[in-house]
Structures are given as structure tokens and as C-alpha cells.
Design an enzyme around this catalytic site. Structure first.
Site, PDB file in Angstrom:
ATOM      1  N   HIS A   1       0.759  -1.237  -0.384  1.00 16.60           N
ATOM      2  CA  HIS A   1       0.003  -0.001  -0.543  1.00 16.60           C
ATOM      3  C   HIS A   1       0.792   1.247  -0.191  1.00 16.60           C
ATOM      4  O   HIS A   1       1.625   1.504   0.749  1.00 16.60           O
ATOM      5  CB  HIS A   1      -0.755   0.232   1.528  1.00 16.60           C
ATOM      6  CG  HIS A   1      -1.920  -1.566   1.375  1.00 16.60           C
ATOM      7  ND1 HIS A   1      -1.859  -1.629   2.372  1.00 16.60           N
ATOM      8  CD2 HIS A   1      -2.969  -0.866  -0.003  1.00 16.60           C
ATOM      9  CE1 HIS A   1      -2.668  -2.331   2.127  1.00 16.60           C
ATOM     10  NE2 HIS A   1      -3.026  -2.649   1.075  1.00 16.60           N
TER      11      HIS A   1
ATOM     12  N   PHE B   1       4.421  -0.992   5.033  1.00 15.04           N
ATOM     13  CA  PHE B   1       4.889  -1.800   5.283  1.00 15.04           C
ATOM     14  C   PHE B   1       4.252  -3.641   5.018  1.00 15.04           C
ATOM     15  O   PHE B   1       4.104  -3.888   6.083  1.00 15.04           O
ATOM     16  CB  PHE B   1       5.974  -1.815   6.913  1.00 15.04           C
ATOM     17  CG  PHE B   1       6.016  -0.467   7.043  1.00 15.04           C
ATOM     18  CD1 PHE B   1       6.476   0.553   6.815  1.00 15.04           C
ATOM     19  CD2 PHE B   1       5.970  -0.307   8.231  1.00 15.04           C
ATOM     20  CE1 PHE B   1       7.158   1.789   6.875  1.00 15.04           C
ATOM     21  CE2 PHE B   1       6.386   1.477   8.729  1.00 15.04           C
ATOM     22  CZ  PHE B   1       7.074   1.924   8.467  1.00 15.04           C
ATOM     23  N   HIS B   2       3.830  -3.746   4.119  1.00 17.76           N
ATOM     24  CA  HIS B   2       2.763  -4.364   4.136  1.00 17.76           C
ATOM     25  C   HIS B   2       2.614  -5.213   2.939  1.00 17.76           C
ATOM     26  O   HIS B   2       2.111  -5.428   2.143  1.00 17.76           O
ATOM     27  CB  HIS B   2       0.971  -3.554   3.794  1.00 17.76           C
ATOM     28  CG  HIS B   2       0.228  -3.225   5.010  1.00 17.76           C
ATOM     29  ND1 HIS B   2      -0.632  -1.910   4.473  1.00 17.76           N
ATOM     30  CD2 HIS B   2       0.906  -3.270   6.218  1.00 17.76           C
ATOM     31  CE1 HIS B   2      -0.801  -1.899   6.323  1.00 17.76           C
ATOM     32  NE2 HIS B   2       0.181  -2.237   7.317  1.00 17.76           N
ATOM     33  N   THR B   3       4.177  -5.618   2.730  1.00 20.43           N
ATOM     34  CA  THR B   3       5.255  -5.937   1.142  1.00 20.43           C
ATOM     35  C   THR B   3       3.966  -7.649   1.614  1.00 20.43           C
ATOM     36  O   THR B   3       4.003  -8.118   2.426  1.00 20.43           O
ATOM     37  CB  THR B   3       6.276  -6.561   1.408  1.00 20.43           C
ATOM     38  OG1 THR B   3       6.696  -5.133   2.036  1.00 20.43           O
ATOM     39  CG2 THR B   3       6.798  -6.862   0.492  1.00 20.43           C
TER      40      THR B   3
END
Length: 520
Positions: free
Chosen positions: A304, A457-459
Site C-alpha cells: 500500500h 510496510f505491507h509487502t
């Protein structure tokens, strides 16, 4: 809860199950395998134990954990779309993984997110299918409801007190005709609401604390920290062992029943490729053997994009940080015709601007921030190894802003946040604009977004679940074409959900264990 002790058990030559990675998914798998069987389990973690560490336990101290000894130190590669900037991507290197260094948000998005997984060919992954596993994770402060669980390993609470910056977000949203809702983890997530946190009694409640600490004294569980996994052994089409470093020496530890990879969306595909599982052209380029041709390994990377941040001058000092420095959030639509919310914003009790914005704007004095991001991003990228060595360089590219509709939606997000800070609800706080220092034209807003684009930090997505040629795992999380190998982390996510990925990754871990135990 008393401070746990990590037993130092001798490393055996073989276990029933080996779980590699102790983050949101790995902790859940290890716990459920211990609880639900008589199996022996080895949990391998590259980082430290991180037990009784003040900066991990203190919710207000989470930001500096990125780039600390508890972080892998990864970056997203620069592109012209973000004006050539390198964007840091913190990933936890400690027991509990990223749940031990993140912002502690517990948020699972909208039911339509998971129905989209089922529609994409992931049989059995609709919201109706996954809701029981979300509930199984939870110890929700409000007790069990149709949508919430109680008595699970992860304590989830609303903030007991809201900072004025967080409180104003609720009132300001109502002024902009954005509904105020009680719980974002209910039937819908659209609206402004107090956030749900893995925080209790003023302390972080990580996956390690919830899932692992209560079973550390179980003799069937061996937790090995400080051990880097460097490869898998595959024999006759089945993964049979993990090669990992112990005190600098390579050990090969065998698994009789199965190996579960839960290293996250960066290191799970890396370990697969190092083991000869991936795109044959990529493996040959790296000088690695081709054990199994899976071209989707490392592809479909999603995250995101976050505009970090719109910064506003405060009329007075903001006082000490409350909770994690946030407290509330908004989910709303960039267009009324959308079926679900795509935009997300949250308050920050201070200055959270990206370095480039700090160079461009004067943010001196007392300020507060609002981060604005896109939760239904369409841009996708990839992960590419630049070396065949275990700790070799890696190129991680999310392709932020590559899709025009992503940029269009973020323009609306920034414009809304600028309006929000000027509502009556912020009257006691708002003393003017800092970054940007005035309302902007559309073209100026786009430039602001390129300079401020960061990551939530939503890899995820780099070992996607599905049936097509690019799918890496099937609907039971088994790696296509390799027996005895399961993936239980955010890398299997086929389409990024409209939420922080800690909750979905934990649910995935719960389901992986249920599949392995034959209870699902």
C-alpha cells in the site's frame, strides 16, 4: 504475565515439523502444531529472542525499531515515479517477526477483500471461510461477537484514552460526512473509528508474546534463534530438510512430516530461489540449479502506498505520546461509485514526514501529522535476487504509482486530509499548514505525493496462492510441485487486502496449521 525464559535445547537431527520464521504466520503455525498434535517442532528464527526488551515492549518506541538491530534493513528500489527516492521497508528480525517492531494495528479489512481471493481461484478463502480463523486469533476486549473472537492468543484492545489529535479525527470526519463507526473489524470498515491494537496494559502484544511465550516450556518445541536458513533439501520431489547456519556452521536438519516457510514476503521467495525453486531463467542467471520451475516466485509484489505525511502546525505543545502515537483511523471512498473504501488515513502525534519533504518544507515548532494512503492499490512489482549467495543483494520493487488510478486516488486522499485538518473539530489544534504549506493545485499535489510516497510496510503477494501458471501455492498453501512444503505468511496473498497485513498473515498461519493437522 511473567517474563518468559527461552530454553536452550540441543538441536536434534530431525523433527516432525520445521517452521522457518517466527513472525505473524510462523508463530501461529508453531503454536497450533504443538497444541493440536504430539509432533515435535523446530522453529528457526534468524534474529534474536527479543524477550523483555524495553523498546520492543513500549508502544510509543516502535518507530526507531526500523533500522535497528531488530530490522532486516531492506529498501524499495528507487524509480522516477517517486522522484528517485529509496524507500525503507522495515521487516522484523526477531522472535515475533514484524509483529515485534510494527505499529501494532490489528485490522483485517473488508469482507469483500477475501471474497475476491475466492473469485480469483483460491477455493475456500472467502470471508465466510476465513472469519472463523480470524476469530480464533483474537482475544478482543469486547468479547466474542458474530465478527470478533475471544480467548485467542492475541490480545486486541481499543486505546483507553485518545490523544486530542486522534480524537479530532473522529469529529472532523463526521463534518466531512464520513461516518463514525464503532469497530473497523466488523461488517464494514468504512468510516472513522478508534483503531484496534495489539496493546495491553500499556505494552506491545506481539505474536511471540501471544502465541509462543506460553509454550516455550513445552519439551516438543525447540526455538532456535540466531539461525539463518540458507536452503532447502529436496529429494524425489519432496522437501525433506532445511539447511541453516548455527554458530556460523551449516547444519542440515530434517523434517519427517513437513516444512513450513514463514519468512515473509521478501525472504520466503528468496529462500525458495536459493533452493532452486523459481523462474528457470532467473535461477540460471544466478547460477542456481533448477529444482522446480515456478515462474511466479518473487512476482506479484504488492504494498500500500502511503503519503507520509501532511503536516500541520499545532497551536500548543502536544504533550507525551499516547499509545503508539496514533489512535484512530478513517476509511473512505475516493469515488462514491466504488463498492468499498479504498482510502485510509491516520493521525500522528508529531512529525512523520518523509526525509524529502523535510528538506522542502519548514516543519519547525509544534506540529502534528496525518498519513494518507491507498488500500486498494493496483500497482504491482517484483523481487529479484542480484546474487545467488544467502545474504546477497536483492532488488525489491513495488512500482508505487505505476497505475494512473492509484495516483488519482492519492490526490483525493491528500485533498481530503487537507480539508480534514481545517474542520471545526481541529479548531483547538490547527494553526496552519506546514507540509504542504498551503492548498495545492492538482499538479502540485502529484509532485507532493511523489516526494512523500512511502510504505505501510505491507509487502505481500510474492508467492501467490492460486491455480494459474504464476501461482506458487495451492488453496491449502502447499507449494505447487513440491511435497512436504507449505507457505504460511503474507507472500501467499493473491490480492492485497484493504488493511494492515499482520491480521491476514496470522489468519493464514492459523489455516496452514489446520490444513497440516487435518482439521480444515
Amino acid at each position: 504475565m511473567p517474563v518468559p525464559f527461552l530454553p536452550q535445547r540441543p538441536l536434534e537431527k530431525a523433527y516432525d515439523y520445521i517452521v522457518v520464521g517466527s513472525g505473524s504466520g510462523g508463530s501461529a503455525v508453531a503454536r497450533r502444531l504443538i497444541d493440536g498434535s504430539n509432533a515435535t517442532v523446530l522453529l528457526i528464527e534468524a534474529g534474536e529472542a527479543g524477550i523483555d526488551v524495553a523498546e520492543i515492549d513500549n508502544p510509543a518506541a516502535w518507530v526507531p525499531l526500523g533500522r535497528s538491530r531488530y530490522d532486516w534493513g531492506y529498501d524499495y528500489a528507487p524509480t522516477p515515479l517517486v522522484n528517485g527516492r529509496t524507500i525503507g521497508i522495515p521487516r522484523g528480525k526477531v522472535l515475533g517477526g514484524s509483529s515485534a517492531i510494527n505499529a501494532m494495528m490489528w485490522y483485517r479489512g473488508h469482507p469483500m477483500d477475501y471474497d475476491a481471493w475466492a473469485d480469483a481461484g483460491c477455493d475456500g478463502w472467502s470471508f465466510k471461510d476465513v472469519l472463523p480463523y480470524f476469530k480464533h486469533c483474537e482475544d478482543w476486549e469486547g468479547g466474542e461477537t458474530e465478527f470478533r473472537g475471544a480467548g485467542g492468543p492475541l490480545r486486541i484492545e481499543r486505546p483507553p484514552d485518545l490523544h486530542p489529535v486522534a480524537e479530532a479525527m473522529l469529529g472532523g470526519s463526521a463534518e466531512l460526512d464520513i461516518p463514525v463507526i464503532d469497530d473497523p473489524n466488523g461488517e464494514t470498515n468504512e468510516g472513522a473509528t478508534p483503531a484496534n491494537f495489539n496493546i495491553s496494559a500499556g505494552q506491545r502484544w506481539s505474536s511471540a508474546k501471544g502465541y509462543l511465550h506460553p509454550i516455550l516450556d513445552n519439551g516438543r518445541l525447540t526455538v532456535l534463534t540466531g539461525s539463518l536458513a540458507i536452503g532447502l533439501t529436496v529429494e524425489n520431489g519432496r522437501a525433506t530438510a532445511v539447511r541453516h547456519l548455527v554458530d556460523g556452521l551449516v547444519r542440515e536438519t530434517r523434517a519427517a512430516s513437513g516444512i513450513i516457510l514463514a519468512l515473509g514476503a521478501i525472504d520466503t521467495p528468496r529462500l525458495l530461489m536459493l533452493s532452486g525453486i523459481g523462474d528457470p531463467q532467473e535461477l540460471k542467471r544466478l547460477g542456481l540449479p533448477v529444482i522446480s520451475a515456478l515462474p511466479g516466485v518473487g512476482q506479484n509484489l504488492q504494498d500500500h502506498p502511503l503519503v507520509q505525511a501532511c503536516v500541520f502546525r499545532a497551536k500548543k505543545p502536544l504533550g507525551p505520546i499516547v499509545g503508539n502515537g496514533g489512535g484512530t483511523m478513517i476509511n473512505w471512498k475516493s469515488s462514491a461509485c466504488l463498492p468499498q473504501s479504498d482510502l485510509h488515513a491516520f493521525p500522528v502525534q508529531g512529525n512523520s514526514a518523509e526525509p524529502r519533504l523535510r528538506q522542502l518544507y519548514d516543519m519547525s515548532g509544534d506540529v502534528f501529522s496525518i498519513g494518507a494512503g491507498l488500500m486498494r492499490s493496483k500497482s504491482t512489482g517484483y523481487l529479484r535476487l542480484l546474487s545467488g549467495e544467502p545474504l546477497g543483494s536483492v532488488e525489491i520493487q513495488p512500482n508505487f504509482l505505476a497505475e494512473t488510478e492509484d495516483l488519482d486516488a492519492l490526490v483525493i486522499a491528500v485533498e481530503t486530509v487537507m480539508e480534514l485538518a481545517a474542520t471545526k473539530a481541529y479548531a483547538d489544534l490547527f494553526a496552519g499548514y506546514a507540509a504542504p504549506d498551503r492548498p495545492l493545485s492538482r499538479q502540485e499535489t502529484i509532485e507532493f505525493i511523489r516526494n512523500g510516497c512511502s510504505t505501510f510496510f505491507h509487502t505481500c503477494g510474492t508467492c501467490a496462492m492460486g491455480k494459474g501458471e504464476m501461482a506458487v501455492v495451492d488453496s491449502r498453501l502447499n507449494v505447487h510441485g513440491i511435497g512436504g512444503l507449505t507457505i504460511a505468511d503474507a507472500s501467499v496473498i493473491p490480492i492485497i487486502p484493504t488493511c494492515n497485513t499482520h491480521a491476514p498473515a496470522t489468519m493464514i498461519g492459523e489455516r496452514a496449521a489446520a490444513f497440516l493437522l487435518g482439521s480444515a
